[in-house]
Design an enzyme around this catalytic site. Structure first.
Site, PDB file in Angstrom:
ATOM      1  N   LYS A  97      14.044   6.596   1.509  1.00 20.14           N
ATOM      2  CA  LYS A  97      12.959   7.551   1.938  1.00 20.14           C
ATOM      3  C   LYS A  97      11.760   6.860   1.947  1.00 20.14           C
ATOM      4  O   LYS A  97      10.818   7.043   1.195  1.00 20.14           O
ATOM      5  CB  LYS A  97      12.949   8.672   1.069  1.00 20.14           C
ATOM      6  CG  LYS A  97      14.307   9.638   1.246  1.00 20.14           C
ATOM      7  CD  LYS A  97      14.172  10.801   0.162  1.00 20.14           C
ATOM      8  CE  LYS A  97      15.432  11.139  -0.170  1.00 20.14           C
ATOM      9  NZ  LYS A  97      16.312  11.880   0.619  1.00 20.14           N
ATOM     10  N   THR A  98      11.281   6.280   3.160  1.00 15.93           N
ATOM     11  CA  THR A  98       9.837   5.730   3.291  1.00 15.93           C
ATOM     12  C   THR A  98       9.445   5.939   4.736  1.00 15.93           C
ATOM     13  O   THR A  98      10.538   6.352   5.505  1.00 15.93           O
ATOM     14  CB  THR A  98       9.846   4.053   2.989  1.00 15.93           C
ATOM     15  OG1 THR A  98      10.648   3.731   3.965  1.00 15.93           O
ATOM     16  CG2 THR A  98      10.279   3.494   1.536  1.00 15.93           C
ATOM     17  N   LYS A 150      16.149  -9.795   9.788  1.00 10.30           N
ATOM     18  CA  LYS A 150      16.442  -9.733   8.261  1.00 10.30           C
ATOM     19  C   LYS A 150      17.769 -10.939   8.182  1.00 10.30           C
ATOM     20  O   LYS A 150      17.485 -11.418   7.124  1.00 10.30           O
ATOM     21  CB  LYS A 150      17.136  -8.377   7.982  1.00 10.30           C
ATOM     22  CG  LYS A 150      15.699  -7.336   7.797  1.00 10.30           C
ATOM     23  CD  LYS A 150      14.713  -7.730   6.784  1.00 10.30           C
ATOM     24  CE  LYS A 150      13.658  -6.597   6.705  1.00 10.30           C
ATOM     25  NZ  LYS A 150      12.510  -7.140   5.802  1.00 10.30           N
ATOM     26  N   TYR A 201      15.553  -5.745  14.280  1.00  7.45           N
ATOM     27  CA  TYR A 201      15.118  -5.595  12.985  1.00  7.45           C
ATOM     28  C   TYR A 201      16.303  -6.252  12.149  1.00  7.45           C
ATOM     29  O   TYR A 201      16.084  -7.346  11.262  1.00  7.45           O
ATOM     30  CB  TYR A 201      15.200  -4.429  12.540  1.00  7.45           C
ATOM     31  CG  TYR A 201      14.955  -4.165  10.910  1.00  7.45           C
ATOM     32  CD1 TYR A 201      13.857  -4.191  10.364  1.00  7.45           C
ATOM     33  CD2 TYR A 201      16.134  -3.568  10.306  1.00  7.45           C
ATOM     34  CE1 TYR A 201      13.677  -3.940   8.990  1.00  7.45           C
ATOM     35  CE2 TYR A 201      15.849  -3.210   8.722  1.00  7.45           C
ATOM     36  CZ  TYR A 201      14.564  -3.497   8.195  1.00  7.45           C
ATOM     37  OH  TYR A 201      14.372  -3.408   7.113  1.00  7.45           O
ATOM     38  N   ASP A 250      -2.754  -9.872   5.484  1.00  5.11           N
ATOM     39  CA  ASP A 250      -1.933  -9.589   6.640  1.00  5.11           C
ATOM     40  C   ASP A 250      -1.236 -10.747   6.891  1.00  5.11           C
ATOM     41  O   ASP A 250      -1.607 -11.993   6.999  1.00  5.11           O
ATOM     42  CB  ASP A 250      -3.031  -9.166   7.811  1.00  5.11           C
ATOM     43  CG  ASP A 250      -2.115  -9.150   9.018  1.00  5.11           C
ATOM     44  OD1 ASP A 250      -1.174  -9.389   9.130  1.00  5.11           O
ATOM     45  OD2 ASP A 250      -2.722  -8.491  10.086  1.00  5.11           O
ATOM     46  N   GLY A 309       5.258   2.964   0.153  1.00  3.42           N
ATOM     47  CA  GLY A 309       6.873   2.795   0.180  1.00  3.42           C
ATOM     48  C   GLY A 309       7.362   1.820  -1.036  1.00  3.42           C
ATOM     49  O   GLY A 309       6.857   1.971  -2.156  1.00  3.42           O
ATOM     50  N   ARG A 336      -2.597  -4.983   4.390  1.00  2.48           N
ATOM     51  CA  ARG A 336      -3.285  -5.657   5.627  1.00  2.48           C
ATOM     52  C   ARG A 336      -4.584  -4.432   5.814  1.00  2.48           C
ATOM     53  O   ARG A 336      -5.473  -4.962   6.620  1.00  2.48           O
ATOM     54  CB  ARG A 336      -2.452  -5.681   6.923  1.00  2.48           C
ATOM     55  CG  ARG A 336      -1.777  -4.232   7.277  1.00  2.48           C
ATOM     56  CD  ARG A 336      -0.974  -4.672   8.534  1.00  2.48           C
ATOM     57  NE  ARG A 336      -0.119  -3.733   8.786  1.00  2.48           N
ATOM     58  CZ  ARG A 336       0.707  -3.438   9.755  1.00  2.48           C
ATOM     59  NH1 ARG A 336       0.813  -4.421  10.790  1.00  2.48           N
ATOM     60  NH2 ARG A 336       1.648  -2.430   9.849  1.00  2.48           N
ATOM     61  N   ASN A 350       0.822  -1.302   0.002  1.00  7.20           N
ATOM     62  CA  ASN A 350      -0.034   0.003  -0.054  1.00  7.20           C
ATOM     63  C   ASN A 350       0.740   1.394   0.073  1.00  7.20           C
ATOM     64  O   ASN A 350       0.211   2.313  -0.173  1.00  7.20           O
ATOM     65  CB  ASN A 350      -1.011   0.040   1.463  1.00  7.20           C
ATOM     66  CG  ASN A 350      -0.329  -0.369   2.178  1.00  7.20           C
ATOM     67  OD1 ASN A 350       0.109  -1.508   2.705  1.00  7.20           O
ATOM     68  ND2 ASN A 350       0.004   0.756   3.334  1.00  7.20           N
TER      69      ASN A 350
HETATM   70  P1  NDP Z   1       6.944   1.103   4.789  1.00  4.31           P
HETATM   71  O1  NDP Z   1       6.901   1.068   6.472  1.00  4.31           O
HETATM   72  O2  NDP Z   1       6.556   2.163   3.811  1.00  4.31           O
HETATM   73  O3  NDP Z   1       5.983  -0.332   4.334  1.00  4.31           O
HETATM   74  C1  NDP Z   1       6.122  -1.306   5.017  1.00  4.31           C
HETATM   75  C2  NDP Z   1       4.775  -2.174   4.608  1.00  4.31           C
HETATM   76  O4  NDP Z   1       4.785  -3.378   5.136  1.00  4.31           O
HETATM   77  C3  NDP Z   1       3.442  -1.411   4.895  1.00  4.31           C
HETATM   78  O5  NDP Z   1       2.767  -1.500   3.637  1.00  4.31           O
HETATM   79  C4  NDP Z   1       2.933  -2.081   5.985  1.00  4.31           C
HETATM   80  O6  NDP Z   1       1.575  -1.973   6.113  1.00  4.31           O
HETATM   81  C5  NDP Z   1       3.291  -3.473   5.528  1.00  4.31           C
HETATM   82  N1  NDP Z   1       2.988  -4.494   6.735  1.00  4.31           N
HETATM   83  C6  NDP Z   1       3.551  -4.430   7.772  1.00  4.31           C
HETATM   84  N2  NDP Z   1       2.983  -5.447   8.830  1.00  4.31           N
HETATM   85  C7  NDP Z   1       2.198  -6.243   7.857  1.00  4.31           C
HETATM   86  C8  NDP Z   1       1.439  -7.114   7.914  1.00  4.31           C
HETATM   87  N3  NDP Z   1       1.570  -7.961   8.981  1.00  4.31           N
HETATM   88  N4  NDP Z   1       1.057  -7.861   6.753  1.00  4.31           N
HETATM   89  C9  NDP Z   1       0.963  -7.181   5.742  1.00  4.31           C
HETATM   90  N5  NDP Z   1       1.617  -6.024   5.595  1.00  4.31           N
HETATM   91  C10 NDP Z   1       2.370  -5.424   6.559  1.00  4.31           C
HETATM   92  O7  NDP Z   1       8.649   0.642   4.576  1.00  4.31           O
HETATM   93  P2  NDP Z   1       9.554   0.282   3.366  1.00  4.31           P
HETATM   94  O8  NDP Z   1       8.485   0.587   2.018  1.00  4.31           O
HETATM   95  O9  NDP Z   1      10.628   1.033   3.401  1.00  4.31           O
HETATM   96  O10 NDP Z   1       9.668  -1.191   3.538  1.00  4.31           O
HETATM   97  C11 NDP Z   1       9.421  -2.305   2.516  1.00  4.31           C
HETATM   98  C12 NDP Z   1      10.297  -3.429   3.109  1.00  4.31           C
HETATM   99  O11 NDP Z   1      11.796  -2.903   2.629  1.00  4.31           O
HETATM  100  C13 NDP Z   1      10.542  -4.032   4.328  1.00  4.31           C
HETATM  101  O12 NDP Z   1      10.514  -5.222   4.394  1.00  4.31           O
HETATM  102  C14 NDP Z   1      11.616  -3.353   5.021  1.00  4.31           C
HETATM  103  O13 NDP Z   1      12.221  -3.945   6.133  1.00  4.31           O
HETATM  104  C15 NDP Z   1      12.835  -3.339   3.698  1.00  4.31           C
HETATM  105  N6  NDP Z   1      13.747  -2.480   3.856  1.00  4.31           N
HETATM  106  C16 NDP Z   1      13.522  -1.086   3.926  1.00  4.31           C
HETATM  107  C17 NDP Z   1      14.573  -0.321   3.977  1.00  4.31           C
HETATM  108  C18 NDP Z   1      14.431   1.316   3.958  1.00  4.31           C
HETATM  109  O14 NDP Z   1      15.540   2.014   4.114  1.00  4.31           O
HETATM  110  N7  NDP Z   1      13.187   1.682   4.002  1.00  4.31           N
HETATM  111  C19 NDP Z   1      16.235  -0.938   4.009  1.00  4.31           C
HETATM  112  C20 NDP Z   1      16.163  -2.111   4.001  1.00  4.31           C
HETATM  113  C21 NDP Z   1      14.972  -2.946   3.788  1.00  4.31           C
HETATM  114  P3  NDP Z   1       0.848  -0.759   6.758  1.00  4.31           P
HETATM  115  O15 NDP Z   1       1.018   0.466   6.227  1.00  4.31           O
HETATM  116  O16 NDP Z   1      -0.457  -1.248   7.361  1.00  4.31           O
HETATM  117  O17 NDP Z   1       1.652  -0.527   8.142  1.00  4.31           O
END
Ligand code: NDP
Length: 314
Positions: A271-272, A237, A233, A94, A48, A69, A46
């Site tokens: 940047k998220t 990972k 975290y 979810d 990032g 979710r 949804n």
């Molecule tokens: P965001 O927080 O923007 O996105 C995370 C997403 O995961 C959201 O859509 C969130 O939903 C969803 N989520 C969390 N828990 C659940 C669940 N139980 N079921 C379904 N969806 C869920 O972060 P990013 O876009 O940055 O992260 C995306 C991935 O990239 C992650 O795995 C993160 O660990 C990884 N990552 C990110 C980095 C960064 O610098 N940003 C660096 C390295 C890895 P909701 O909106 O409802 O919370």
């Protein structure tokens, strides 16, 4: 004199420039193993990086299922892409809720019959900046590690048999690396166990995260030799990285025509919402390696770790 931080920045910027050039080169017909009937699922899409991966995959002509979710937020996110002409569908998912996973599988079976690509992007992190609380360790490990395994286990039977192979891409992080300049994992026993890919099992990975969680409960984790920053975290990972190798090994035993290739990648510091928008690259750039990996033309590659479209060490 140029410091090592500046040098890394220069190197990264140069690589990002190279990649943005590579992105302008269209896939040729013989590289495109996919069609508009190819189905990709992205978890946590949804916003990032997940949202961006949906947009880019749909831009390459696949049918993409944006999952979230939160139903309302997901529907709105999918609508943005649908209105832009992308072939994007939505379903709630979810990864922590077994009923939601079952419901999703049933829907996929009835509506599409199979999937070709699964991108495990959903994840959580409760620390920002220099904070390193382990208050939410259970949630972090449950979501990032066990949630990812749950959805993989549910989806593998639904992955289409094809000569090009189905693909699983796990979004992980360099913070979970076992070796290398930036790894702060000092627990030699854990490192040795997780590096020994020949004898590595899912049980070993489960035991490692359990050991960490027990130390958190007992208040002894700080002397456990775990990574120093974003500890919970990073452990989550590290576990997904190790599990990707175990999974790839298991899946490699499947017969030709039924292969599933599993790899993981680090998107960089993006940047998220997760970083409080403090990363150094955009979600578009962060999503790139995952999309590239999912679409690799000659996908005999499995059980590897990537960043910026290159293989890196675990
Ligand atoms: P965001 O927080 O923007 O996105 C995370 C997403 O995961 C959201 O859509 C969130 O939903 C969803 N989520 C969390 N828990 C659940 C669940 N139980 N079921 C379904 N969806 C869920 O972060 P990013 O876009 O940055 O992260 C995306 C991935 O990239 C992650 O795995 C993160 O660990 C990884 N990552 C990110 C980095 C960064 O610098 N940003 C660096 C390295 C890895 P909701 O909106 O409802 O919370």
């Amino acid at each position: 004199m140029v410091g090592s931080k500046e040098k890394s920045k220069e190197k990264r910027d140069k690589r990002l420039q190279e990649i943005s050039l590579l992105r302008t080169i269209p896939y040729s017909d013989h590289q495109r193993w996919w069609t508009s009937e190819t189905v990709a699922v992205v978890t946590g899409a949804n916003r990032g990086i997940g949202f961006e991966m949906v947009r880019q995959l749909a831009g390459h002509g696949l049918t993409v299922i944006l999952t979230s979710r939160d139903e309302n937020v997901g529907v709105e996110a999918a609508k943005i892409l649908q209105e832009g002409g992308f072939n994007v569908d939505f379903h709630r998912l979810d990864i922590l809720d077994s009923c939601s996973i079952q419901d999703f599988c049933k829907w996929i079976k009835e509506k599409y019959g199979f999937i070709d690509v699964l991108i495990n992007n959903a994840g959580v992190n409760y620390n920002i900046g220099t904070n390193n609380s382990v208050e939410f360790s259970h949630m972090v490990i449950s979501t990032n590690y066990y949630g990812t395994k749950n959805i993989i286990n549910a989806m593998v039977p639904l992955m289409r048999h094809a000569s090009s192979g189905a693909r699983i891409v796990n979004v992980t992080s360099r913070l979970g690396r076992l070796k290398g300049r930036h790894s702060k994992l000092e627990n030699e026993a854990v490192r040795a166990k997780l590096m020994d890919v020949e004898s590595l099992t899912e049980e070993t990975v489960d035991k490692t995260v359990s050991e960490f969680l027990i130390q958190v409960e007992e208040g002894t984790w700080e002397s456990g030799g775990w990574p120093h920053s974003f500890t919970d975290y990073s452990v989550s990972k590290m576990a997904v990285n190790a599990y990707t190798r175990v999974l790839a090994k298991e899946l490699s035993e499947r017969a030709e025509g039924k292969k599933i290739y599993a790899n993981c990648f680090c998107p960089g510091w993006v940047k998220t919402a997760m970083t409080g928008y403090a990363g150094n690259i955009s979600a578009e750039d962060g999503a790139d390696t995952g999309v590239w990996l999912a679409l690799l033309p000659d996908q005999a590659i499995t059980g590897k770790f990537f960043a910026e479209r290159r293989e890196i060490n675990f």
